[in-house]
Design a protein around this motif. Structure first.
Motif, PDB file in Angstrom:
ATOM      1  N   TRP A   9      52.318  88.311  44.889  1.00  0.00           N
ATOM      2  CA  TRP A   9      52.469  89.705  45.300  1.00  0.00           C
ATOM      3  C   TRP A   9      53.355  90.474  44.319  1.00  0.00           C
ATOM      4  O   TRP A   9      53.044  91.607  43.965  1.00  0.00           O
ATOM      5  CB  TRP A   9      53.039  89.760  46.723  1.00  0.00           C
ATOM      6  CG  TRP A   9      53.058  91.146  47.286  1.00  0.00           C
ATOM      7  CD1 TRP A   9      52.036  91.793  47.897  1.00  0.00           C
ATOM      8  CD2 TRP A   9      54.170  92.044  47.284  1.00  0.00           C
ATOM      9  NE1 TRP A   9      52.434  93.048  48.282  1.00  0.00           N
ATOM     10  CE2 TRP A   9      53.748  93.224  47.918  1.00  0.00           C
ATOM     11  CE3 TRP A   9      55.476  91.973  46.819  1.00  0.00           C
ATOM     12  CZ2 TRP A   9      54.571  94.324  48.086  1.00  0.00           C
ATOM     13  CZ3 TRP A   9      56.310  93.064  46.978  1.00  0.00           C
ATOM     14  CH2 TRP A   9      55.857  94.232  47.609  1.00  0.00           C
ATOM     15  N   LEU A  10      54.457  89.855  43.882  1.00  0.00           N
ATOM     16  CA  LEU A  10      55.352  90.518  42.922  1.00  0.00           C
ATOM     17  C   LEU A  10      54.625  90.830  41.621  1.00  0.00           C
ATOM     18  O   LEU A  10      54.818  91.887  41.024  1.00  0.00           O
ATOM     19  CB  LEU A  10      56.587  89.641  42.656  1.00  0.00           C
ATOM     20  CG  LEU A  10      57.563  89.503  43.817  1.00  0.00           C
ATOM     21  CD1 LEU A  10      58.588  88.418  43.510  1.00  0.00           C
ATOM     22  CD2 LEU A  10      58.242  90.815  44.129  1.00  0.00           C
ATOM     23  N   TRP A  11      53.762  89.913  41.190  1.00  0.00           N
ATOM     24  CA  TRP A  11      52.966  90.138  39.987  1.00  0.00           C
ATOM     25  C   TRP A  11      51.930  91.241  40.237  1.00  0.00           C
ATOM     26  O   TRP A  11      51.768  92.144  39.412  1.00  0.00           O
ATOM     27  CB  TRP A  11      52.282  88.832  39.578  1.00  0.00           C
ATOM     28  CG  TRP A  11      51.183  89.016  38.593  1.00  0.00           C
ATOM     29  CD1 TRP A  11      51.305  89.289  37.254  1.00  0.00           C
ATOM     30  CD2 TRP A  11      49.771  88.961  38.862  1.00  0.00           C
ATOM     31  NE1 TRP A  11      50.063  89.394  36.691  1.00  0.00           N
ATOM     32  CE2 TRP A  11      49.106  89.195  37.654  1.00  0.00           C
ATOM     33  CE3 TRP A  11      49.031  88.725  40.005  1.00  0.00           C
ATOM     34  CZ2 TRP A  11      47.719  89.213  37.556  1.00  0.00           C
ATOM     35  CZ3 TRP A  11      47.657  88.727  39.914  1.00  0.00           C
ATOM     36  CH2 TRP A  11      47.015  88.972  38.697  1.00  0.00           C
ATOM     37  N   ALA A  12      51.266  91.194  41.380  1.00  0.00           N
ATOM     38  CA  ALA A  12      50.229  92.181  41.708  1.00  0.00           C
ATOM     39  C   ALA A  12      50.810  93.587  41.807  1.00  0.00           C
ATOM     40  O   ALA A  12      50.157  94.568  41.453  1.00  0.00           O
ATOM     41  CB  ALA A  12      49.532  91.803  43.013  1.00  0.00           C
ATOM     42  N   MET A  13      52.073  93.693  42.249  1.00  0.00           N
ATOM     43  CA  MET A  13      52.722  94.996  42.397  1.00  0.00           C
ATOM     44  C   MET A  13      53.364  95.487  41.098  1.00  0.00           C
ATOM     45  O   MET A  13      54.045  96.489  41.083  1.00  0.00           O
ATOM     46  CB  MET A  13      53.815  94.924  43.475  1.00  0.00           C
ATOM     47  CG  MET A  13      53.305  94.670  44.866  1.00  0.00           C
ATOM     48  SD  MET A  13      52.172  95.955  45.417  1.00  0.00           S
ATOM     49  CE  MET A  13      50.670  95.040  45.519  1.00  0.00           C
ATOM     50  N   ARG A  14      53.178  94.718  40.018  1.00  0.00           N
ATOM     51  CA  ARG A  14      53.679  95.075  38.689  1.00  0.00           C
ATOM     52  C   ARG A  14      55.200  95.050  38.593  1.00  0.00           C
ATOM     53  O   ARG A  14      55.793  95.720  37.766  1.00  0.00           O
ATOM     54  CB  ARG A  14      53.134  96.439  38.247  1.00  0.00           C
ATOM     55  CG  ARG A  14      51.639  96.452  38.146  1.00  0.00           C
ATOM     56  CD  ARG A  14      51.087  97.810  37.763  1.00  0.00           C
ATOM     57  NE  ARG A  14      49.715  97.652  37.336  1.00  0.00           N
ATOM     58  CZ  ARG A  14      49.348  97.430  36.076  1.00  0.00           C
ATOM     59  NH1 ARG A  14      50.239  97.354  35.145  1.00  0.00           N
ATOM     60  NH2 ARG A  14      48.082  97.292  35.765  1.00  0.00           N
ATOM     61  N   ILE A  15      55.852  94.299  39.462  1.00  0.00           N
ATOM     62  CA  ILE A  15      57.305  94.145  39.379  1.00  0.00           C
ATOM     63  C   ILE A  15      57.635  93.197  38.229  1.00  0.00           C
ATOM     64  O   ILE A  15      58.637  93.368  37.538  1.00  0.00           O
ATOM     65  CB  ILE A  15      57.868  93.656  40.724  1.00  0.00           C
ATOM     66  CG1 ILE A  15      57.632  94.733  41.782  1.00  0.00           C
ATOM     67  CG2 ILE A  15      59.350  93.324  40.601  1.00  0.00           C
ATOM     68  CD1 ILE A  15      57.875  94.290  43.197  1.00  0.00           C
ATOM     69  N   PHE A  16      56.752  92.224  38.000  1.00  0.00           N
ATOM     70  CA  PHE A  16      56.878  91.306  36.869  1.00  0.00           C
ATOM     71  C   PHE A  16      55.601  91.361  36.049  1.00  0.00           C
ATOM     72  O   PHE A  16      54.515  91.549  36.582  1.00  0.00           O
ATOM     73  CB  PHE A  16      57.141  89.872  37.354  1.00  0.00           C
ATOM     74  CG  PHE A  16      58.481  89.698  37.997  1.00  0.00           C
ATOM     75  CD1 PHE A  16      59.635  89.635  37.223  1.00  0.00           C
ATOM     76  CD2 PHE A  16      58.601  89.613  39.370  1.00  0.00           C
ATOM     77  CE1 PHE A  16      60.881  89.483  37.809  1.00  0.00           C
ATOM     78  CE2 PHE A  16      59.839  89.456  39.971  1.00  0.00           C
ATOM     79  CZ  PHE A  16      60.984  89.394  39.182  1.00  0.00           C
ATOM     80  N   LYS A  17      55.753  91.174  34.745  1.00  0.00           N
ATOM     81  CA  LYS A  17      54.632  91.302  33.823  1.00  0.00           C
ATOM     82  C   LYS A  17      53.601  90.189  33.987  1.00  0.00           C
ATOM     83  O   LYS A  17      52.400  90.437  33.843  1.00  0.00           O
ATOM     84  CB  LYS A  17      55.168  91.298  32.394  1.00  0.00           C
ATOM     85  CG  LYS A  17      54.282  91.978  31.397  1.00  0.00           C
ATOM     86  CD  LYS A  17      54.967  92.121  30.073  1.00  0.00           C
ATOM     87  CE  LYS A  17      55.142  93.594  29.779  1.00  0.00           C
ATOM     88  NZ  LYS A  17      55.696  93.872  28.484  1.00  0.00           N
TER      89      LYS A  17
END
Length: 139
Positions: A9-17
């Protein structure tokens, strides 16, 4: 889809590259839920609040909807709400003003700006001095 892995989810939300970076952040204890560090496999659901430490700021996000695939930047606000306190965001301004994010002041090569400032300083210092005595080879 009722639950999604937090790293995904963090990746999907663009919080991490990348998802790998999101997973590493979880493993290093930089992703918190309820003040407790979570593992990358932890599942989340709508309404959860996630804290992400990216020094010097700890961001807070509320999960509005779940997504497994990476979203376009315009769609992100439909899936999460940034509830980071203003006091945390003010830390970013302080760091940006200081200008030295990646290195401590005085270490490493000067930046272009520092080089221009140094050249301007030395030029202004030498304007008022009579340095002709350095060229006297008569003696």
């Amino acid at each position: 889809m009722n639950e999604v892995r937090i790293d995904k989810w963090l990746w999907a939300m663009r919080i991490f590259k990348t998802r790998t970076v999101a997973t590493e952040a979880c493993k290093k204890g930089r992703v918190l839920m309820g003040g407790v560090a979570v593992k990358p496999s932890r599942t989340i659901k709508e309404g959860d609040i996630i804290n992400v430490r990216k020094p010097p700021v700890t961001y807070s996000f509320r999960v509005k909807a779940l997504a497994q695939n990476r979203l376009g930047a315009r769609l992100v606000p439909e899936y999460m709400e940034n509830i980071t306190p203003k006091s945390e965001l003010d830390l970013l301004d302080v760091v940006r003003i200081s200008g030295f994010i990646d290195r401590r002041k005085g270490l490493g090569r000067p930046t272009k700006r520092e080089g221009r400032d140094l050249a301007e300083f030395t030029e202004s210092m030498s304007d008022g001095w009579d340095l002709d005595f350095l060229d006297d080879d008569d003696e």
